[in-house]
Design a protein around this motif. Structure first.
Motif, PDB file in Angstrom:
ATOM      1  N   ASN A 102     -58.152-103.590 -14.580  1.00 14.28           N
ATOM      2  CA  ASN A 102     -56.815-103.532 -14.211  1.00 14.28           C
ATOM      3  C   ASN A 102     -56.388-102.581 -12.802  1.00 14.28           C
ATOM      4  O   ASN A 102     -55.609-102.766 -12.177  1.00 14.28           O
ATOM      5  CB  ASN A 102     -56.210-102.761 -15.503  1.00 14.28           C
ATOM      6  N   VAL A 103     -57.380-101.664 -12.830  1.00 12.86           N
ATOM      7  CA  VAL A 103     -57.225-100.848 -11.466  1.00 12.86           C
ATOM      8  C   VAL A 103     -57.962-101.990 -10.455  1.00 12.86           C
ATOM      9  O   VAL A 103     -57.105-101.911  -9.287  1.00 12.86           O
ATOM     10  CB  VAL A 103     -58.331 -99.626 -11.510  1.00 12.86           C
TER      11      VAL A 103
ATOM     12  N   ALA B 167     -54.803-104.000  -9.783  1.00 12.39           N
ATOM     13  CA  ALA B 167     -53.438-103.348  -9.000  1.00 12.39           C
ATOM     14  C   ALA B 167     -53.970-103.098  -7.479  1.00 12.39           C
ATOM     15  O   ALA B 167     -52.942-103.065  -6.618  1.00 12.39           O
ATOM     16  CB  ALA B 167     -53.215-102.167  -9.657  1.00 12.39           C
ATOM     17  N   TYR B 168     -55.037-102.633  -6.957  1.00 14.08           N
ATOM     18  CA  TYR B 168     -55.412-101.950  -5.847  1.00 14.08           C
ATOM     19  C   TYR B 168     -56.441-102.997  -4.815  1.00 14.08           C
ATOM     20  O   TYR B 168     -56.440-102.763  -3.589  1.00 14.08           O
ATOM     21  CB  TYR B 168     -56.376-100.762  -5.957  1.00 14.08           C
TER      22      TYR B 168
ATOM     23  N   ASP C 147     -49.319 -97.330 -11.571  1.00 12.25           N
ATOM     24  CA  ASP C 147     -49.416 -98.636 -10.819  1.00 12.25           C
ATOM     25  C   ASP C 147     -50.362 -99.421 -11.852  1.00 12.25           C
ATOM     26  O   ASP C 147     -50.299-100.488 -12.031  1.00 12.25           O
ATOM     27  CB  ASP C 147     -50.160 -98.547  -9.458  1.00 12.25           C
ATOM     28  N   VAL C 148     -51.418 -98.527 -12.343  1.00 12.83           N
ATOM     29  CA  VAL C 148     -52.427 -99.287 -13.182  1.00 12.83           C
ATOM     30  C   VAL C 148     -51.871 -99.747 -14.398  1.00 12.83           C
ATOM     31  O   VAL C 148     -52.016-100.790 -15.054  1.00 12.83           O
ATOM     32  CB  VAL C 148     -53.553 -98.301 -13.646  1.00 12.83           C
ATOM     33  N   ARG C 149     -50.876 -98.996 -15.037  1.00 13.27           N
ATOM     34  CA  ARG C 149     -50.051 -99.516 -16.073  1.00 13.27           C
ATOM     35  C   ARG C 149     -49.251-100.878 -15.872  1.00 13.27           C
ATOM     36  O   ARG C 149     -49.094-101.365 -16.919  1.00 13.27           O
ATOM     37  CB  ARG C 149     -49.041 -98.192 -16.805  1.00 13.27           C
ATOM     38  N   ALA C 150     -48.560-100.582 -14.684  1.00 14.48           N
ATOM     39  CA  ALA C 150     -47.815-101.752 -14.363  1.00 14.48           C
ATOM     40  C   ALA C 150     -48.668-103.014 -14.338  1.00 14.48           C
ATOM     41  O   ALA C 150     -48.252-104.164 -14.660  1.00 14.48           O
ATOM     42  CB  ALA C 150     -47.203-101.491 -13.059  1.00 14.48           C
ATOM     43  N   ALA C 151     -49.792-102.897 -13.929  1.00 17.25           N
ATOM     44  CA  ALA C 151     -50.754-104.151 -13.831  1.00 17.25           C
ATOM     45  C   ALA C 151     -51.546-104.407 -14.994  1.00 17.25           C
ATOM     46  O   ALA C 151     -52.209-105.362 -14.900  1.00 17.25           O
ATOM     47  CB  ALA C 151     -51.802-103.754 -12.552  1.00 17.25           C
ATOM     48  N   SER C 152     -51.293-103.760 -16.109  1.00 19.18           N
ATOM     49  CA  SER C 152     -52.130-103.934 -17.212  1.00 19.18           C
ATOM     50  C   SER C 152     -51.569-104.594 -18.435  1.00 19.18           C
ATOM     51  O   SER C 152     -50.192-104.665 -18.534  1.00 19.18           O
ATOM     52  CB  SER C 152     -52.402-102.659 -17.800  1.00 19.18           C
TER      53      SER C 152
END
Ligand SMILES: *Cc1c(COP(=O)(O)O)cnc(C)c1O
Length: 371
Positions: free
Chosen positions: A103-104, A107-108, A249-254
């Motif tokens: 997920n990190v 996101a990045y 951001d990580v939560r948003a992408a998970s």
């Protein structure tokens, strides 16, 4: 079981095609003999099963298995926050630290970006980096099987979005000292994410002060797991510590509900059961010392391990040693041409590995000097 007609009708090859990057991904592999051996020393699992306290928590959570878990694992976050004295906004929990890492990276990083990591290191890194479409930039370990900070910093260029540090490193067990680690992170430009994978942190011989590192470096993400020192590999739980903006951001992408109800209950119980974790860590420390001692009596010197495994850099004899271990009833993790990783924790398994090494030595003697 009856096979559905549906399956038969559609049993031809699909004409849909995965993205070309999928074909290029290295595949996850399993250790030889895993299902037939007496002892598993191939996956860095804890040899200690969950405590009665943890089992009770699992049973109670399972009784509510019809209900979705909390959206982001609020209860586990609050427990971690309380013990580590960290703002809950800086904590993300998920179904294992590998899932959090994916997920990190999603996101990045991604197409057109590069991710620097040491090699040999954790086999999941090149796969996860490939899945999100980024380019993995592996940097060889130094002659002592440790991260090479100078070479890793030199590998960072304008396209680099993240660098992964595995400390202690899987599969070699080596660790950077707190000073080396801080110097390395300080050398990474602030716009590059530093992902510090601390899966084996609890077994470390020289743990870094990640609280102070996170304060100094807002681009730092720390990954931890319940799979090793908490003994819950089969339940899938991990956590991440980072700046609140990164956590967000990580939560948003998970995907939502990433941590199952049972995994969260088990992780909370394991987190509370300090005696259980201490026991696992003690079993590992003892086992590690025992195996390293047995090896050194045989003239085999291994890199100093800060993890729950030992790395035997046997090079060309890797496949032979793996086979000898399986023949003695113990599975190990072999990387062809490089070496064998042995998980510690079970005395009989250590003895089986040592016996396998003696078997190999005897074979070489019988085969004469050319062997
Ligand atoms: C075992 C391990 C993990 C743990 O992954 P989980 O998904 O939490 O089980 C993460 N990183 C490394 C380097 C490991 O060896």
């Amino acid at each position: 079981m009856t096979r559905s007609i549906e399956t038969d009708v559609h049993s031809g090859s699909p004409t849909v095609r995965a993205r070309s990057l999928v074909a290029a991904l290295p595949r996850y592999t399993r250790a030889a003999g895993l299902n037939d051996v007496r002892w598993r020393a191939s996956s860095n699992e804890s040899t200690v099963p969950p405590s009665p306290h943890i089992l009770t928590a699992i049973r109670e959570a399972a009784a509510h298995g019809n209900l979705y878990p909390s959206l982001i694992g609020e209860d586990l976050i609050s427990d971690i926050s309380a013990r580590l004295a960290i703002d809950p906004a800086r904590i993300v929990v998920g179904g294992g630290s590998i899932a959090l890492l994916q997920n990190v990276l999603a996101a990045y990083t991604g197409h057109g970006s590069k991710v620097v990591h040491a090699w040999r290191s954790y086999e999941a890194y090149p796969i996860l980096i490939g899945v999100v479409g980024a380019t993995a930039v592996p940097v060889p370990l130094d002659a002592d099987f440790a991260h090479d900070p100078t070479a890793m910093l030199a590998a960072i260029d304008d396209d680099t979005r993240a660098i992964i540090l595995c400390n202690p490193n899987n599969p070699t067990g080596t660790e950077l000292s707190p000073q080396q680690l801080e110097r390395l992170i300080a050398g990474v430009p602030g716009h590059v994410l530093v992902i510090l994978d601390e899966a084996y942190q609890e077994f470390s011989r020289c743990p870094s002060n990640t609280a102070s590192l996170r304060e100094k470096f807002p681009n730092l993400v720390v990954l931890r797991t319940f799979s090793k020192a908490y003994g819950l590999a089969g339940l899938r739980a991990g956590y991440l510590l980072a700046h609140p903006d990164i956590a967000d951001d990580v939560r948003a992408a998970s995907p939502p509900f990433g941590l199952s109800r049972v995994a969260e209950a088990a992780a909370r119980a394991a987190w509370a059961d300090r005696a259980h974790t201490d026991h696992i860590v003690e079993v590992v420390r003892e086992g590690r010392a025992y195996l390293v001692d047995g090896l050194s009596r045989r003239g085999i010197h291994v890199p100093r391990s800060g993890a729950n495994f030992v790395w035997l850099p046997v090079g060309a004899r890797t496949a032979e040693l793996e086979a000898a271990c399986v023949a003695r009833g113990v599975s190990v993790r072999a990387f062809d041409g490089e070496g064998v990783r042995v998980t510690v924790g079970e005395r009989a398994a250590h003895d089986a590995v040592l016996a396998a090494i003696d078997d190999l030595a005897a074979t070489s003697r019988n085969a004469g000097p050319t062997a």
